[in-house]
Motif scaffolding. Structure first.
Motif, PDB file in Angstrom:
ATOM      1  N   TRP A 125       0.822  -1.201   0.000  1.00 14.81           N
ATOM      2  CA  TRP A 125       0.000   0.000   0.000  1.00 14.81           C
ATOM      3  C   TRP A 125       0.864   1.263   0.000  1.00 14.81           C
ATOM      4  CZ3 TRP A 125      -4.156  -1.360   4.275  1.00 14.81           C
ATOM      5  CH2 TRP A 125      -5.095  -2.257   3.709  1.00 14.81           C
ATOM      6  N   GLU A 126       1.944   1.248   0.766  1.00 14.93           N
ATOM      7  CA  GLU A 126       2.844   2.413   0.803  1.00 14.93           C
ATOM      8  C   GLU A 126       3.379   2.729  -0.593  1.00 14.93           C
ATOM      9  OE1 GLU A 126       3.734   4.595   3.021  1.00 14.93           O
ATOM     10  OE2 GLU A 126       3.789   3.743   5.028  1.00 14.93           O
ATOM     11  N   VAL A 127       3.807   1.688  -1.308  1.00 13.64           N
ATOM     12  CA  VAL A 127       4.369   1.885  -2.642  1.00 13.64           C
ATOM     13  C   VAL A 127       3.305   2.403  -3.599  1.00 13.64           C
ATOM     14  CG1 VAL A 127       5.388   0.724  -4.638  1.00 13.64           C
ATOM     15  CG2 VAL A 127       6.181   0.161  -2.322  1.00 13.64           C
ATOM     16  N   VAL A 128       2.125   1.783  -3.585  1.00 14.04           N
ATOM     17  CA  VAL A 128       1.052   2.192  -4.492  1.00 14.04           C
ATOM     18  C   VAL A 128       0.592   3.619  -4.177  1.00 14.04           C
ATOM     19  CG1 VAL A 128      -1.296   1.693  -5.282  1.00 14.04           C
ATOM     20  CG2 VAL A 128       0.304  -0.186  -4.872  1.00 14.04           C
ATOM     21  N   ALA A 129       0.520   3.959  -2.900  1.00 18.78           N
ATOM     22  CA  ALA A 129       0.117   5.326  -2.515  1.00 18.78           C
ATOM     23  C   ALA A 129       1.100   6.347  -3.062  1.00 18.78           C
ATOM     24  CB  ALA A 129       0.026   5.431  -0.999  1.00 18.78           C
ATOM     25  N   ARG A 130       2.388   6.021  -3.026  1.00 18.47           N
ATOM     26  CA  ARG A 130       3.406   6.939  -3.510  1.00 18.47           C
ATOM     27  C   ARG A 130       3.339   7.098  -5.026  1.00 18.47           C
ATOM     28  NH1 ARG A 130       7.098   4.819  -0.190  1.00 18.47           N
ATOM     29  NH2 ARG A 130       7.969   3.511  -1.810  1.00 18.47           N
ATOM     30  N   LEU A 131       3.103   5.992  -5.719  1.00 22.60           N
ATOM     31  CA  LEU A 131       3.078   6.006  -7.185  1.00 22.60           C
ATOM     32  C   LEU A 131       1.737   6.468  -7.746  1.00 22.60           C
ATOM     33  CD1 LEU A 131       4.962   2.648  -7.921  1.00 22.60           C
ATOM     34  CD2 LEU A 131       5.884   4.981  -7.971  1.00 22.60           C
ATOM     35  N   GLY A 132       0.677   6.294  -6.960  1.00 22.84           N
ATOM     36  CA  GLY A 132      -0.678   6.624  -7.427  1.00 22.84           C
ATOM     37  C   GLY A 132      -1.469   5.355  -7.689  1.00 22.84           C
ATOM     38  N   ALA A 133      -2.587   5.199  -7.006  1.00 23.41           N
ATOM     39  CA  ALA A 133      -3.406   3.990  -7.149  1.00 23.41           C
ATOM     40  C   ALA A 133      -4.066   3.959  -8.523  1.00 23.41           C
ATOM     41  CB  ALA A 133      -4.475   3.955  -6.061  1.00 23.41           C
ATOM     42  N   PRO A 134      -4.300   2.762  -9.081  1.00 21.69           N
ATOM     43  CA  PRO A 134      -4.995   2.652 -10.374  1.00 21.69           C
ATOM     44  C   PRO A 134      -6.376   3.299 -10.318  1.00 21.69           C
ATOM     45  CG  PRO A 134      -4.065   0.535  -9.709  1.00 21.69           C
ATOM     46  CD  PRO A 134      -3.922   1.453  -8.527  1.00 21.69           C
ATOM     47  N   ARG A 135      -6.789   3.915 -11.405  1.00 13.62           N
ATOM     48  CA  ARG A 135      -8.096   4.575 -11.446  1.00 13.62           C
ATOM     49  C   ARG A 135      -9.231   3.582 -11.209  1.00 13.62           C
ATOM     50  NH1 ARG A 135      -8.399   9.672 -12.871  1.00 13.62           N
ATOM     51  NH2 ARG A 135     -10.588   9.464 -13.474  1.00 13.62           N
ATOM     52  N   ALA A 177      -9.417   6.176  -2.679  1.00 15.51           N
ATOM     53  CA  ALA A 177      -9.545   7.267  -1.709  1.00 15.51           C
ATOM     54  C   ALA A 177      -8.662   7.020  -0.499  1.00 15.51           C
ATOM     55  CB  ALA A 177     -11.002   7.421  -1.282  1.00 15.51           C
ATOM     56  N   PHE A 178      -8.622   5.777  -0.027  1.00 13.53           N
ATOM     57  CA  PHE A 178      -7.797   5.472   1.139  1.00 13.53           C
ATOM     58  C   PHE A 178      -6.323   5.712   0.849  1.00 13.53           C
ATOM     59  CE2 PHE A 178      -5.299   2.090   3.371  1.00 13.53           C
ATOM     60  CZ  PHE A 178      -5.244   2.742   4.600  1.00 13.53           C
ATOM     61  N   LEU A 179      -5.843   5.216  -0.286  1.00 12.06           N
ATOM     62  CA  LEU A 179      -4.425   5.375  -0.591  1.00 12.06           C
ATOM     63  C   LEU A 179      -4.077   6.817  -0.934  1.00 12.06           C
ATOM     64  CD1 LEU A 179      -3.664   2.055  -2.466  1.00 12.06           C
ATOM     65  CD2 LEU A 179      -3.240   2.663  -0.082  1.00 12.06           C
ATOM     66  N   ASP A 180      -5.030   7.577  -1.450  1.00  4.37           N
ATOM     67  CA  ASP A 180      -4.777   8.997  -1.640  1.00  4.37           C
ATOM     68  C   ASP A 180      -4.620   9.692  -0.292  1.00  4.37           C
ATOM     69  OD1 ASP A 180      -4.818  11.264  -3.799  1.00  4.37           O
ATOM     70  OD2 ASP A 180      -6.041  12.003  -2.143  1.00  4.37           O
ATOM     71  N   MET A 181      -5.417   9.275   0.707  1.00  2.00           N
ATOM     72  CA  MET A 181      -5.251   9.823   2.047  1.00  2.00           C
ATOM     73  C   MET A 181      -3.876   9.460   2.611  1.00  2.00           C
ATOM     74  SD  MET A 181      -7.370   9.124   5.595  1.00  2.00           S
ATOM     75  CE  MET A 181      -8.855  10.014   5.132  1.00  2.00           C
ATOM     76  N   VAL A 182      -3.449   8.209   2.392  1.00  2.23           N
ATOM     77  CA  VAL A 182      -2.128   7.781   2.854  1.00  2.23           C
ATOM     78  C   VAL A 182      -1.043   8.669   2.233  1.00  2.23           C
ATOM     79  CG1 VAL A 182      -0.441   5.908   2.770  1.00  2.23           C
ATOM     80  CG2 VAL A 182      -2.831   5.404   3.306  1.00  2.23           C
ATOM     81  N   ARG A 183      -1.155   8.911   0.919  1.00  4.52           N
ATOM     82  CA  ARG A 183      -0.185   9.769   0.234  1.00  4.52           C
ATOM     83  C   ARG A 183      -0.188  11.174   0.821  1.00  4.52           C
ATOM     84  NH1 ARG A 183      -0.685  13.848  -2.578  1.00  4.52           N
ATOM     85  NH2 ARG A 183      -2.951  13.597  -2.674  1.00  4.52           N
ATOM     86  N   PHE A 184      -1.389  11.744   0.998  1.00  4.83           N
ATOM     87  CA  PHE A 184      -1.513  13.109   1.497  1.00  4.83           C
ATOM     88  C   PHE A 184      -0.901  13.242   2.891  1.00  4.83           C
ATOM     89  CE2 PHE A 184      -3.694  16.379   3.917  1.00  4.83           C
ATOM     90  CZ  PHE A 184      -3.656  17.466   3.070  1.00  4.83           C
ATOM     91  N   GLN A 185      -1.115  12.231   3.747  1.00  6.91           N
ATOM     92  CA  GLN A 185      -0.636  12.317   5.126  1.00  6.91           C
ATOM     93  C   GLN A 185       0.835  11.933   5.274  1.00  6.91           C
ATOM     94  OE1 GLN A 185      -2.374  13.915   6.991  1.00  6.91           O
ATOM     95  NE2 GLN A 185      -4.548  13.414   6.891  1.00  6.91           N
ATOM     96  N   GLY A 187       2.304   8.955   4.358  1.00 12.57           N
ATOM     97  CA  GLY A 187       2.591   7.538   4.532  1.00 12.57           C
ATOM     98  C   GLY A 187       1.867   6.928   5.721  1.00 12.57           C
ATOM     99  N   LEU A 188       1.754   5.603   5.698  1.00  7.87           N
ATOM    100  CA  LEU A 188       1.057   4.892   6.758  1.00  7.87           C
ATOM    101  C   LEU A 188       1.752   5.046   8.102  1.00  7.87           C
ATOM    102  CD1 LEU A 188       0.100   1.664   4.810  1.00  7.87           C
ATOM    103  CD2 LEU A 188      -1.517   3.148   6.002  1.00  7.87           C
ATOM    104  N   SER A 189       3.090   5.069   8.082  1.00  3.69           N
ATOM    105  CA  SER A 189       3.801   5.180   9.352  1.00  3.69           C
ATOM    106  C   SER A 189       3.460   6.493  10.047  1.00  3.69           C
ATOM    107  CB  SER A 189       5.312   5.067   9.129  1.00  3.69           C
ATOM    108  OG  SER A 189       5.756   6.062   8.222  1.00  3.69           O
ATOM    109  N   THR A 190       3.316   7.567   9.285  1.00  4.16           N
ATOM    110  CA  THR A 190       2.930   8.849   9.863  1.00  4.16           C
ATOM    111  C   THR A 190       1.507   8.788  10.405  1.00  4.16           C
ATOM    112  OG1 THR A 190       4.389  10.057   8.369  1.00  4.16           O
ATOM    113  CG2 THR A 190       2.613  11.312   9.397  1.00  4.16           C
ATOM    114  N   MET A 191       0.605   8.189   9.644  1.00  2.09           N
ATOM    115  CA  MET A 191      -0.792   8.116  10.052  1.00  2.09           C
ATOM    116  C   MET A 191      -0.998   7.277  11.304  1.00  2.09           C
ATOM    117  SD  MET A 191      -2.831   7.601   6.447  1.00  2.09           S
ATOM    118  CE  MET A 191      -4.360   7.162   7.297  1.00  2.09           C
ATOM    119  N   LEU A 192      -0.268   6.159  11.400  1.00  2.00           N
ATOM    120  CA  LEU A 192      -0.582   5.156  12.406  1.00  2.00           C
ATOM    121  C   LEU A 192       0.298   5.209  13.640  1.00  2.00           C
ATOM    122  CD1 LEU A 192      -1.093   2.136   9.981  1.00  2.00           C
ATOM    123  CD2 LEU A 192      -2.822   3.723  10.852  1.00  2.00           C
TER     124      LEU A 192
END
Length: 446
Positions: A125-135, A177-185, A187-192
């Protein structure tokens, strides 16, 4: 609570320069800044208290607990500065290197198959959030995506983790939407994470004390029990219809979350993009409880930071202030939070404490006090922590649009460009909206 007489349009008085709708953190920060700059301001609040999604109560042992937003995360400089300015103290939360993950009395080993499957998914999820999730993931719910995780307990861990970190219904929340939130914040480590993450520090006197002190500094400028029902815009300002009467303002700052703001009528109608934002978002569901003990007894043999996978899934934190007493903070989110609504207080409390006792022992059954709130039942707030995009739509991705609509300016944590969804984001948005209004008024005087 402070009350002010409505601005009766028939008495010949000029309009109020600025009306702020909502006395949450964003609205109070905006109103204070305007007041400091010498601009007359009136705050209309639908509830009978200030704070919005921030709320503190005093326990039977004299400590203060937050039933709403509370954490100062890493890099939340505005929140930290405001806490110091308002005479409160900040402390680092007592936290282990990693929480205990448990299902009943059984704990999840860091080297087991469950941890391996969950960690592999989180890394992906971290990698996909950074690269952009598929539409295509805009149409795929988090719940359906999780079915591909092979380990049952890992699936449950990820389900509880996403639910509590977002408060979303996982059937109506897309992976995109979830992975876009991860990207915006960031990363998951920051969020969690607690230490170094979004749950790093706390206010000893409670975050809710800040909104109480902000409101006290605006004495005579806040009208409670004043839900706004309609806004009429024209070239010179806005006419506001509310439970306290009709008010006329040159500028308006709206801080109410988009799904809740949808109940307000607008004449003329709002632009299409603003209507879509209100219609295609919803407030998450979250239940929060604080059990209060004479001291944090659990520290004698370990810690109390837990992720519990039995239903309801829970996140548990040791939020005890440095000098005591002991505070155990419990969060339940999504449909499992709403399922608690049908239980009586005693049954609900027993359900929570039984789950905690499996990890912390029988002393858990003897709290000196108990505080709880189901935010999705609060009609003035709608839920928590923030507005979420309905699956299939992009409206509600952070940051939400804050483009002014005539003389209406938009604030609230959802509009923040940093740390949206947190108290820090609410403060940022209030400061930004106040500057925006002051700039608009300067242009009017030229």
């Amino acid at each position: 609570m402070t009350q002010q007489q409505p601005n009766d349009l028939s008495d010949g008085r000029p309009p109020i320069p600025v009306v702020v709708i909502g006395a949450g953190m964003a609205g109070l920060v905006a109103a204070r800044e305007l007041h400091r700059q010498g601009t007359e301001v009136l705050v209309l609040e639908a509830a009978s208290r200030p704070g919005g999604r921030v709320l503190a109560e005093t326990t039977a042992l004299g400590s203060r607990v937050d039933l709403g937003g509370q954490w100062i995360g890493h890099g939340h400089h505005r929140f930290e500065r405001l806490a110091a300015e308002l005479g409160t103290t900040v402390f680092a939360m007592h936290t282990p290197k990693r929480p205990t993950i448990a299902e009943g009395v059984a704990t999840v080993r860091n080297s087991g198959l469950t941890a391996a499957a969950a960690n592999a998914t989180l890394a992906y999820w971290e990698v996909v959030a950074r690269l952009g999730a598929p539409r295509s993931w805009k149409q795929q719910s988090v719940r359906s995506w999780l079915r591909r995780v092979p380990n049952r307990r890992a699936r449950r861990l990820l389900e509880v983790l996403v639910s509590i970190s977002t408060t979303a219904d996982l059937e109506r929340y897309s992976m995109h939407a979830f992975l876009d939130m991860v990207r915006f914040q960031g990363g998951l480590s920051t969020m969690l994470a607690t230490a170094g993450g979004a749950q790093e520090r706390l206010v000893t006197e409670a975050a809710g004390t800040l909104v109480e002190r902000l409101a006290a500094g605006l004495d005579g400028k806040i009208v409670y029990d004043s839900a706004v029902t309609a806004l009429h815009r024209d070239d010179t300002g806005v006419t506001i219809h509310s439970a306290s009467g009709v008010h006329r303002a040159t500028e308006v700052i709206m801080t109410v979350p988009p799904p809740v703001a949808a109940t307000i009528e607008h004449h003329p109608p709002l632009p299409a993009d603003r209507i879509r934002l209100q219609d295609n978002t919803y407030m998450g569901s979250v239940y929060k409880a604080i059990a209060v003990y004479p001291d944090p007894f659990w520290r004698e043999y370990g810690h109390a930071e837990l992720m519990l996978l039995t239903e309801p899934g829970m996140a548990v934190f040791d939020t005890s202030p440095p000098d005591g007493p002991g505070h155990l903070c419990v969060l339940v989110a999504g449909p499992e939070a709403r399922a608690l609504d049908s239980l009586g207080l005693d049954t609900r409390r027993a359900t929570i404490l039984n789950a905690l006792a499996e990890q912390l022992g029988p002393a858990v059954f003897e709290p000196r006090d108990w505080h709880e709130k189901a935010w999705h039942q609060d009609r003035h707030v709608g839920g928590g922590y923030s507005a979420l995009p309905t699956i299939g739509y992009e409206e509600g991705y952070y940051p939400a649009s804050a483009q002014p609509t005539g003389h209406i300016h938009w604030a609230g944590t959802e509009t923040a460009h940093e740390h949206a969804g947190y108290i820090e984001g609410a403060i940022e948005s209030g400061e930004r909206a106040a500057r925006e209004v002051l700039d608009a008024r300067t242009l009017l005087r030229r």
